[in-house]
Design a protein around this motif. Structure first.
Motif, PDB file in Angstrom:
ATOM      1  N   TRP A  65      -4.731  18.959 -16.220  1.00  0.00           N
ATOM      2  CA  TRP A  65      -3.827  18.184 -16.719  1.00  0.00           C
ATOM      3  C   TRP A  65      -3.256  17.184 -15.751  1.00  0.00           C
ATOM      4  O   TRP A  65      -2.971  15.924 -16.283  1.00  0.00           O
ATOM      5  CB  TRP A  65      -2.642  19.140 -17.147  1.00  0.00           C
ATOM      6  N   GLU A  66      -3.217  17.476 -14.630  1.00  0.00           N
ATOM      7  CA  GLU A  66      -2.714  16.325 -13.526  1.00  0.00           C
ATOM      8  C   GLU A  66      -3.713  15.168 -13.411  1.00  0.00           C
ATOM      9  O   GLU A  66      -3.243  14.124 -13.315  1.00  0.00           O
ATOM     10  CB  GLU A  66      -2.671  16.965 -12.116  1.00  0.00           C
ATOM     11  N   LEU A  67      -5.103  15.530 -13.205  1.00  0.00           N
ATOM     12  CA  LEU A  67      -6.165  14.475 -13.446  1.00  0.00           C
ATOM     13  C   LEU A  67      -6.105  13.657 -14.531  1.00  0.00           C
ATOM     14  O   LEU A  67      -6.087  12.374 -14.431  1.00  0.00           O
ATOM     15  CB  LEU A  67      -7.333  15.062 -13.201  1.00  0.00           C
ATOM     16  N   ASP A  68      -5.720  14.036 -15.683  1.00  0.00           N
ATOM     17  CA  ASP A  68      -5.446  13.455 -16.936  1.00  0.00           C
ATOM     18  C   ASP A  68      -4.346  12.370 -16.858  1.00  0.00           C
ATOM     19  O   ASP A  68      -4.353  11.384 -17.366  1.00  0.00           O
ATOM     20  CB  ASP A  68      -5.438  14.225 -17.970  1.00  0.00           C
ATOM     21  N   ALA A  69      -3.110  13.122 -16.388  1.00  0.00           N
ATOM     22  CA  ALA A  69      -1.902  12.379 -16.342  1.00  0.00           C
ATOM     23  C   ALA A  69      -2.172  11.381 -15.288  1.00  0.00           C
ATOM     24  O   ALA A  69      -0.990  10.342 -15.020  1.00  0.00           O
ATOM     25  CB  ALA A  69      -0.879  13.474 -16.062  1.00  0.00           C
ATOM     26  N   GLY A  70      -2.972  11.217 -14.238  1.00  0.00           N
ATOM     27  CA  GLY A  70      -2.938  10.328 -13.206  1.00  0.00           C
ATOM     28  C   GLY A  70      -2.267  10.769 -11.932  1.00  0.00           C
ATOM     29  O   GLY A  70      -1.643   9.910 -11.185  1.00  0.00           O
ATOM     30  N   LEU A  71      -1.786  12.196 -11.635  1.00  0.00           N
ATOM     31  CA  LEU A  71      -1.215  12.764 -10.713  1.00  0.00           C
ATOM     32  C   LEU A  71      -2.076  13.150  -9.670  1.00  0.00           C
ATOM     33  O   LEU A  71      -3.194  14.055  -9.885  1.00  0.00           O
ATOM     34  CB  LEU A  71      -0.347  14.071 -10.995  1.00  0.00           C
ATOM     35  N   ASP A  72      -2.018  12.506  -8.553  1.00  0.00           N
ATOM     36  CA  ASP A  72      -2.953  12.691  -7.394  1.00  0.00           C
ATOM     37  C   ASP A  72      -2.198  13.683  -6.379  1.00  0.00           C
ATOM     38  O   ASP A  72      -1.536  13.244  -5.563  1.00  0.00           O
ATOM     39  CB  ASP A  72      -3.172  11.339  -6.613  1.00  0.00           C
ATOM     40  N   MET A  73      -2.451  15.190  -6.558  1.00  0.00           N
ATOM     41  CA  MET A  73      -1.557  16.062  -5.753  1.00  0.00           C
ATOM     42  C   MET A  73      -2.462  16.695  -4.662  1.00  0.00           C
ATOM     43  O   MET A  73      -3.584  16.535  -4.573  1.00  0.00           O
ATOM     44  CB  MET A  73      -1.428  17.436  -6.608  1.00  0.00           C
ATOM     45  N   VAL A  74      -1.737  16.840  -3.620  1.00  0.00           N
ATOM     46  CA  VAL A  74      -2.206  17.382  -2.202  1.00  0.00           C
ATOM     47  C   VAL A  74      -1.763  18.851  -2.021  1.00  0.00           C
ATOM     48  O   VAL A  74      -0.745  18.919  -2.241  1.00  0.00           O
ATOM     49  CB  VAL A  74      -1.886  16.379  -1.323  1.00  0.00           C
ATOM     50  N   ARG A  75      -2.441  19.435  -1.676  1.00  0.00           N
ATOM     51  CA  ARG A  75      -2.269  20.979  -1.368  1.00  0.00           C
ATOM     52  C   ARG A  75      -1.867  20.951  -0.033  1.00  0.00           C
ATOM     53  O   ARG A  75      -2.685  20.585   0.752  1.00  0.00           O
ATOM     54  CB  ARG A  75      -3.504  21.882  -1.711  1.00  0.00           C
ATOM     55  N   VAL A  76      -0.722  21.486   0.441  1.00  0.00           N
ATOM     56  CA  VAL A  76      -0.246  21.695   1.661  1.00  0.00           C
ATOM     57  C   VAL A  76      -0.105  23.362   2.105  1.00  0.00           C
ATOM     58  O   VAL A  76       0.666  24.001   1.176  1.00  0.00           O
ATOM     59  CB  VAL A  76       1.025  21.121   1.809  1.00  0.00           C
ATOM     60  N   ALA A  77      -0.667  23.758   3.143  1.00  0.00           N
ATOM     61  CA  ALA A  77      -0.712  25.140   3.348  1.00  0.00           C
ATOM     62  C   ALA A  77       0.656  25.440   3.990  1.00  0.00           C
ATOM     63  O   ALA A  77       1.455  24.681   4.440  1.00  0.00           O
ATOM     64  CB  ALA A  77      -1.779  25.468   4.432  1.00  0.00           C
ATOM     65  N   SER A  78       0.895  26.739   3.745  1.00  0.00           N
ATOM     66  CA  SER A  78       2.219  27.146   4.215  1.00  0.00           C
ATOM     67  C   SER A  78       2.205  27.148   5.776  1.00  0.00           C
ATOM     68  O   SER A  78       1.184  27.114   6.263  1.00  0.00           O
ATOM     69  CB  SER A  78       2.527  28.565   3.857  1.00  0.00           C
ATOM     70  N   GLY A  79       3.385  27.273   6.391  1.00  0.00           N
ATOM     71  CA  GLY A  79       3.343  27.243   7.911  1.00  0.00           C
ATOM     72  C   GLY A  79       4.565  26.969   8.533  1.00  0.00           C
ATOM     73  O   GLY A  79       5.634  27.078   7.817  1.00  0.00           O
ATOM     74  N   SER A  80       4.787  26.982   9.896  1.00  0.00           N
ATOM     75  CA  SER A  80       6.043  26.889  10.569  1.00  0.00           C
ATOM     76  C   SER A  80       6.051  25.094  11.141  1.00  0.00           C
ATOM     77  O   SER A  80       4.956  24.796  11.652  1.00  0.00           O
ATOM     78  CB  SER A  80       6.098  27.733  11.589  1.00  0.00           C
ATOM     79  N   PHE A  81       7.384  24.813  11.587  1.00  0.00           N
ATOM     80  CA  PHE A  81       7.330  23.311  12.086  1.00  0.00           C
ATOM     81  C   PHE A  81       8.662  23.334  12.574  1.00  0.00           C
ATOM     82  O   PHE A  81       9.427  24.261  12.218  1.00  0.00           O
ATOM     83  CB  PHE A  81       6.703  22.370  11.272  1.00  0.00           C
ATOM     84  N   VAL A  82       9.008  22.378  13.463  1.00  0.00           N
ATOM     85  CA  VAL A  82      10.330  22.130  13.869  1.00  0.00           C
ATOM     86  C   VAL A  82      10.917  20.927  13.101  1.00  0.00           C
ATOM     87  O   VAL A  82      10.390  19.777  13.384  1.00  0.00           O
ATOM     88  CB  VAL A  82      10.166  21.647  15.353  1.00  0.00           C
ATOM     89  N   MET A  83      11.880  21.076  12.382  1.00  0.00           N
ATOM     90  CA  MET A  83      12.628  20.335  11.632  1.00  0.00           C
ATOM     91  C   MET A  83      13.643  19.716  12.473  1.00  0.00           C
ATOM     92  O   MET A  83      14.388  19.976  13.135  1.00  0.00           O
ATOM     93  CB  MET A  83      13.151  20.919  10.352  1.00  0.00           C
ATOM     94  N   GLY A  84      13.975  18.300  12.080  1.00  0.00           N
ATOM     95  CA  GLY A  84      14.916  17.495  12.839  1.00  0.00           C
ATOM     96  C   GLY A  84      14.386  16.684  13.742  1.00  0.00           C
ATOM     97  O   GLY A  84      13.198  16.244  13.888  1.00  0.00           O
ATOM     98  N   SER A  85      15.012  16.148  14.857  1.00  0.00           N
ATOM     99  CA  SER A  85      14.779  15.223  15.602  1.00  0.00           C
ATOM    100  C   SER A  85      15.559  15.390  16.918  1.00  0.00           C
ATOM    101  O   SER A  85      16.427  15.884  17.016  1.00  0.00           O
ATOM    102  CB  SER A  85      14.867  13.829  15.156  1.00  0.00           C
ATOM    103  N   PRO A  86      14.913  15.004  18.083  1.00  0.00           N
ATOM    104  CA  PRO A  86      15.419  15.145  19.500  1.00  0.00           C
ATOM    105  C   PRO A  86      16.685  14.093  19.573  1.00  0.00           C
ATOM    106  O   PRO A  86      16.636  13.291  19.023  1.00  0.00           O
ATOM    107  CB  PRO A  86      14.364  14.777  20.316  1.00  0.00           C
TER     108      PRO A  86
END
Length: 211
Positions: free
Chosen positions: A35-56
């Motif tokens: 359905w997304e392809l038909d609707a023109g939605l270019d979705m990207v799969r992002v794996a779960s994981g950890s990161f540091v949010m914010g800024s120094p």
């Protein structure tokens, strides 16, 4: 499923204050790829994981409440976030054309980028949520938000549990920053930090990155 926060999510410097979501490791996303392809939605799969949010604290352009650096109100304080679920986001911002096709009008006011392919802008949070519901309706799944229109103005609530609805929704701050950073730590998606405060107030073309 989720959509990457229209063009409202574009800013000069990343940041936010969001705790790790309380969720199990099950991925509840449904298969809407056809359905997304038909609707023109270019979705990207992002794996779960950890990161540091914010800024120094020394990052150029870092935004904090005046006089409150280091306090609980400093939303930019770097902190570890663990996203236990994979997510899907749009590769690019929602276009003016796509928004108008689903919602019946384009609220954008920009005259420098006015084609249907340009990012939609001047959108409220409720309008973005209503757009997500329209995507869900088009896909035949239940929407994540409860919306009502009063005097031509849409107001939306929810979802109380963003991981409990089957439809499209806006990403949380942590989800968006995680996806936008794509594993890098610079001020901008794709990496790179500001060299100076030049033009930082309007993200003008004069911005100079260190990469």
């Amino acid at each position: 499923r989720m959509i990457a926060a229209l063009s409202l999510a574009i800013g000069c410097v990343g940041g936010g204050d969001s705790a790790p979501p309380e969720a199990d490791t099950a991925d509840t996303a449904i298969d809407l790829s056809a359905w997304e392809l038909d609707a023109g939605l270019d979705m990207v799969r992002v794996a779960s994981g950890s990161f540091v949010m914010g800024s120094p604290p020394d990052e150029v352009g870092r935004m904090i409440p005046e006089g409150l650096e280091g306090s609980q109100y400093d939303r930019e304080v770097p902190h570890s976030v663990n996203l236990t679920r994979a997510l899907s986001v749009l590769k690019i911002e929602v276009s003016r054309g796509l928004f108008a096709d689903l919602m019946g009008d384009d609220p954008s006011t920009s005259t420098t980028c006015s084609s249907p392919a340009c990012p939609v802008e001047t959108v409220t949070w409720s309008q973005a949520a209503a757009f997500a519901n329209a995507l869900s309706a088009g896909a035949g799944v239940e929407g994540c938000y409860v919306c009502q229109t009063t005097d031509g103005v849409v107001f939306c609530d929810g979802p109380a549990d963003p991981y409990g609805c089957a439809g499209y929704r806006l990403p949380t701050e942590a989800e968006w920053e995680y996806a936008a950073r794509a594993g890098v730590t610079g001020s901008f998606p794709g990496n790179g930090d500001l060299v100076s405060e030049q033009d930082i107030d309007d993200c003008g073309t004069g911005l100079i990155l260190d990469n």
